[in-house]
Structure formats: structure tokens, C-alpha cells
Design a protein around this motif. Structure first.
Motif, PDB file in Angstrom:
ATOM      1  N   LYS A 157      -9.534 -28.239  -7.205  1.00 29.60           N
ATOM      2  CA  LYS A 157      -9.736 -27.010  -6.440  1.00 29.60           C
ATOM      3  C   LYS A 157      -8.498 -26.119  -6.561  1.00 29.60           C
ATOM      4  N   ASP A 158      -8.615 -24.886  -6.092  1.00 29.43           N
ATOM      5  CA  ASP A 158      -7.466 -23.991  -5.958  1.00 29.43           C
ATOM      6  C   ASP A 158      -6.769 -24.409  -4.660  1.00 29.43           C
ATOM      7  N   PHE A 159      -5.707 -25.173  -4.771  1.00 33.77           N
ATOM      8  CA  PHE A 159      -5.064 -25.722  -3.572  1.00 33.77           C
ATOM      9  C   PHE A 159      -4.476 -24.636  -2.679  1.00 33.77           C
ATOM     10  N   ILE A 160      -4.249 -23.463  -3.227  1.00 31.66           N
ATOM     11  CA  ILE A 160      -3.676 -22.371  -2.425  1.00 31.66           C
ATOM     12  C   ILE A 160      -4.772 -21.671  -1.617  1.00 31.66           C
ATOM     13  N   ASN A 161      -5.980 -21.666  -2.164  1.00 29.99           N
ATOM     14  CA  ASN A 161      -7.146 -21.079  -1.481  1.00 29.99           C
ATOM     15  C   ASN A 161      -8.283 -22.098  -1.510  1.00 29.99           C
ATOM     16  N   PRO A 162      -8.079 -23.236  -0.840  1.00 26.70           N
ATOM     17  CA  PRO A 162      -8.990 -24.374  -1.016  1.00 26.70           C
ATOM     18  C   PRO A 162     -10.417 -24.103  -0.567  1.00 26.70           C
ATOM     19  N   GLU A 163     -10.589 -23.100   0.297  1.00 28.72           N
ATOM     20  CA  GLU A 163     -11.945 -22.786   0.781  1.00 28.72           C
ATOM     21  C   GLU A 163     -12.689 -21.891  -0.207  1.00 28.72           C
TER      22      GLU A 163
END
Ligand SMILES: O=c1nc2n(C[C@H](O)[C@H](O)[C@H](O)CO)c3cc(O)ccc3cc-2c(=O)[nH]1
Ligand SMILES: C[C@H]1O[C@@H](n2cnc3c(N)ncnc32)[C@H](O)[C@@H]1O
Ligand code: SF4
Length: 376
Positions: free
Chosen positions: A308-314
Motif C-alpha cells: 500500500k501507499d504507507f503515507i496515504n494508507p486509506e
């Protein structure tokens, strides 16, 4: 190229004015980059989520007291990298908090358990491990770094990056996004970009929009990036990233930039920056990301089939095939690229140490064999 005062005048451009600004930017993009957009197939390696900074927008960071605060172990790093390689990823994006050990005893303890006193030394060795044991090319996004730190990391990364965020010093004030963030002073950020230029490091930077800056601050930030590129030639891409509000952060109730704001900022970036700089915007932070194409982007950044995009996990990544569809609908193809752009890759490129030149060349061959480079 657009003049500084003209760029500043587009602050409220909307309707037909925004349309013609975007058209001008899209034409400049077509002339420089053709009818092809690119992305990098990557895995995300959040080496540590502890940090000495406290940016008002960030949920990536964890308090050292939290049960979720961690350093990835060497085994976890290699597991992610191997799984990514098996899915045909070519980039290992090391993205991490900044110098947590300089502020938190618990971070020092965790690092000591791994046998290190410095996060950046650990980062160096984990990049080296990925290079030794997998086919992936490391890209380092570790925030503000000094000349000596960048120099030491250069042989273990094909490219590096750091968001400038914004040149406004007002954002450091109490109640603002970068209050009490020693690594987010415009001076340290600009200095990092400058030192990377002196060291011939193929570099990614960008601005985060909607964090309390003015339109003029955005234009000034893009001009600051342009000027350093004109001095050194090392900026490969500039990211225009929209702030997304996150529950539980200081900026949870801050207004997010809307689509028109993204479009006018992308278009102004295309017109301010020299043609050889790629303009990138992430496809997972806006539902209608396809309309970035008509505003002048030529790149989507890293997209991961695994992490996932760990900075924008949602915010889940769209399928690569959906991005290809969005491009195709507007008359563009989508092609994979490496983390280091083509023009920095050649055999005796000063941007690559000899150990990396070979690695990059073999990945280029592999990409060409697998897909002819082009999707859809
Ligand atoms: O998935 C992400 N990738 C981020 N990337 C990686 C990017 O998407 C590409 O993978 C690389 O720039 C390679 O071209 C960054 C790279 C940088 O050098 C600086 C900032 C970012 C920011 C992000 C980000 O927020 N999310
Ligand atoms: C790696 C980069 O991710 C960006 N970043 C951090 N938090 C957020 C957020 N809430 N929304 C959008 N981008 C963010 C910053 O610009 C940082 O430099
Ligand atoms: S955005 Fe980066 S520097 Fe800021 S708190 Fe998060 S990890 Fe730290």
C-alpha cells in the motif's frame, strides 16, 4: 516559459481561463514528452515510522511509545523486496521518518537492537542488501540530508528524492503544518536539493499543496526548484501532491485542495519548469485523476502491485490497467520506466556509480524484453 508575475496571476483561474492554461501546459508536455505517460512499478519499504518531526498532516509517523512504532528488520526488508521482484517490480522505495534516534530514547534502543546508532547507516546497509540480493533498484526518500550523507548513500541508490513541500517560512509558526519540524525548514530542504545537485544525484522533489501556503508560495517554490535545476541539471521529476486530511492529525479539519486547484497547480508547474523535468502527480489521491493528463502531467510516479501507499494508507492504488485505460481514453499510452529516468542512465553517466550502471542496464533490457516497454 511563463514569467513569474504571469504565473502568480493565475491564482483564481477557473472556467475558460483554467481551460486555456491547461491547454497551454498540455501542449508543452506533448512537445517535450510526446503521447506517452509513465510510471514506476515499485514496492514501498517503510524502514522506520518513527521520526523527530511532527508534521501536522502526517499519519505515517508513530510515537515511539506506540506498539506500532518500529524499524523493519533486515528479513522483512528482503521479504518485501523479493515478493516485489517476483511481481516484476523494479524499484524499492525506501521512505522513512527522519532521525528518530536524535529525539527519542526508545528509537535509540530499537536501533541498538539492530546493531546501529544511526538510522541513515541502517538505511545504507538495507539498500545495499536489496541491491545484493534482489534485482530491484533502491530509491531513497529519507527527507533532509547533508552533503556527506547524500554522498555516502549515492552508491546504494539509483535515485533519491525529497519533497521540498514549500518555501514558506510561515508554515513553521505555531499552529502551522511544520511547527517544531527541524527537517522541514525551507533552508534545510533547499540545501538538500542543492547538495544533491553538486553530487550529481538524479533527484525527485515536489510540493505538497493545501497545507496553509498561498498560491504565490507555490509559484515561488516551483521557481526555487527551477533555479537549482538550471544550476545543476539533476532534477528528474517534480511531484505535485495534494494534501489529504487524516483523522487524528492536527490538520484533520483542514480543507483539502479541490480538483481545479490541482489542475491549475500542475499546469503552472509545467509552464514554470524546464521541459526536461517530468511532472508527476499520484493517481491514488484523487478520484478523477485522469483529468491531470489534460493539465500537463507526464508521469504517475510509483504504483505498487504489492504494497500500500504507507503515507496515504486509506487511498488504494488504482489497477495499472485502469490507469492505462484512463491514458488511452485521452489518446496516450502508458509505459513503465525505471526509478532513474532514461536521460540519466547512459553508460558513463555521472549520475550512477559503476556498480549501479550495470544493474540499470540489465533492468532496461528486461523491461524491453517483457513488454516492449509499452502497455496498452
Ligand atoms: O507511494 C508514494 N510514493 C512517493 N514517492 C515515490 C514516487 O512515487 C516514485 O516511486 C519515485 O519518485 C520514483 O520515480 C516519493 C518519492 C520522493 O522522492 C519524494 C516523495 C515521494 C512521495 C511519495 C508518496 O507520498 N507516496
Ligand atoms: C513523502 C511525502 O508524503 C507527503 N505527505 C505526508 N502526509 C501527507 C498527507 N496527509 N497527504 C498528502 N501527502 C502527504 C509529504 O509531502 C512527504 O514529503
Ligand atoms: S511527513 Fe515525514 S518528516 Fe513529517 S512527520 Fe511524517 S515522516 Fe516525519
Amino acid at each position: 516559459m511563463i514569467s513569474d508575475s504571469e504565473a502568480i496571476s493565475y491564482e483564481f483561474a477557473t472556467g475558460p481561463d483554467l481551460y486555456s492554461l491547461c491547454q497551454e501546459a498540455a501542449t508543452a508536455r506533448d512537445n517535450a514528452w510526446g503521447k506517452q505517460l509513465t510510471y514506476s512499478k515499485k514496492v514501498f519499504i517503510p524502514l522506520t515510522n518513527m521520526c523527530r518531526d511532527t508534521c501536522g498532516y502526517c499519519t505515517f509517523v508513530q510515537s515511539p511509545d506506540s506498539p506500532h512504532a518500529n524499524y523493519m528488520t533486515p528479513e522483512q526488508v528482503l521479504k518485501t523486496a523479493h515478493e516485489g521482484a517476483a511481481l516484476d517490480c523494479k524499484e524499492a522505495l525506501f521512505s522513512l521518518g527522519e532521525r528518530p534516534e536524535e529525539r527519542h530514547q526508545k528509537a535509540r534502543d530499537k536501533l541498538a537492537n539492530l546493531g546501529y546508532v544511526s538510522t541513515l547507516d541502517y538505511l545504507h546497509d538495507q539498500c545495499e542488501s536489496v541491491l545484493t540480493h534482489t534485482s530491484l533498484l533502491p530509491h531513497i526518500n529519507a527527507g533532509a540530508l547533508s552533503f556527506d550523507e547524500l554522498k555516502r548513500l549515492k552508491p546504494v541508490a539509483a535515485s533519491m528524492g525529497m519533497m521540498l513541500e514549500n518555501v514558506s517560512n510561515d508554515l513553521l509558526k505555531k499552529g502551522q503544518a511544520h511547527h517544531a519540524c527541524p527537517d522541514k525548514t525551507p533552508k534545510r530542504r533547499l540545501d538538500t536539493i542543492e547538495q544533491a545537485g553538486r553530487l550529481d544525484i538524479a533527484f525527485t522533489t515536489g510540493i505538497l499543496i493545501g497545507i496553509g501556503e498561498s498560491w504565490t508560495d507555490r509559484v515561488k517554490s516551483l521557481i526555487a526548484i527551477r533555479d537549482r535545476h538550471l544550476a545543476y541539471g539533476h532534477i528528474q521529476e517534480v511531484i505535485i501532491q495534494n494534501f489529504r486530511a487524516k483523522a487524528g492529525t492536527a490538520m484533520a479539519d483542514y480543507q483539502e485542495p479541490n480538483l481545479d486547484d490541482m489542475k491549475r497547480t500542475i499546469a503552472i508547474a509545467r509552464l514554470i519548469l524546464p521541459d526536461d523535468i517530468s511532472i508527476q502527480a499520484p493517481p491514488n489521491l484523487e478520484v478523477e485523476y485522469g483529468s491531470y493528463i489534460n493539465a500537463g502531467i507526464n508521469d504517475w510516479g510509483g504504483i505498487s502491485p504489492l504494497t500500500k501507499d504507507f503515507i496515504n494508507p486509506e487511498r488504494a492504488w488504482p489497477q495499472i490497467s485502469s490507469v492505462a485505460q484512463a491514458c488511452k481514453g485521452l489518446g496516450y499510452s502508458l509505459a513503465e520506466r525505471l526509478t532513474i529516468y532514461d536521460r540519466f542512465q547512459h553508460q558513463d553517466s555521472k549520475y550512477l556509480t559503476p556498480n549501479l550502471t550495470q544493474r540499470v542496464a540489465s533492468l532496461v533490457n528486461r523491461a524491453a524484453q517483457v513488454s516492449g516497454g509499452v502497455i496498452a
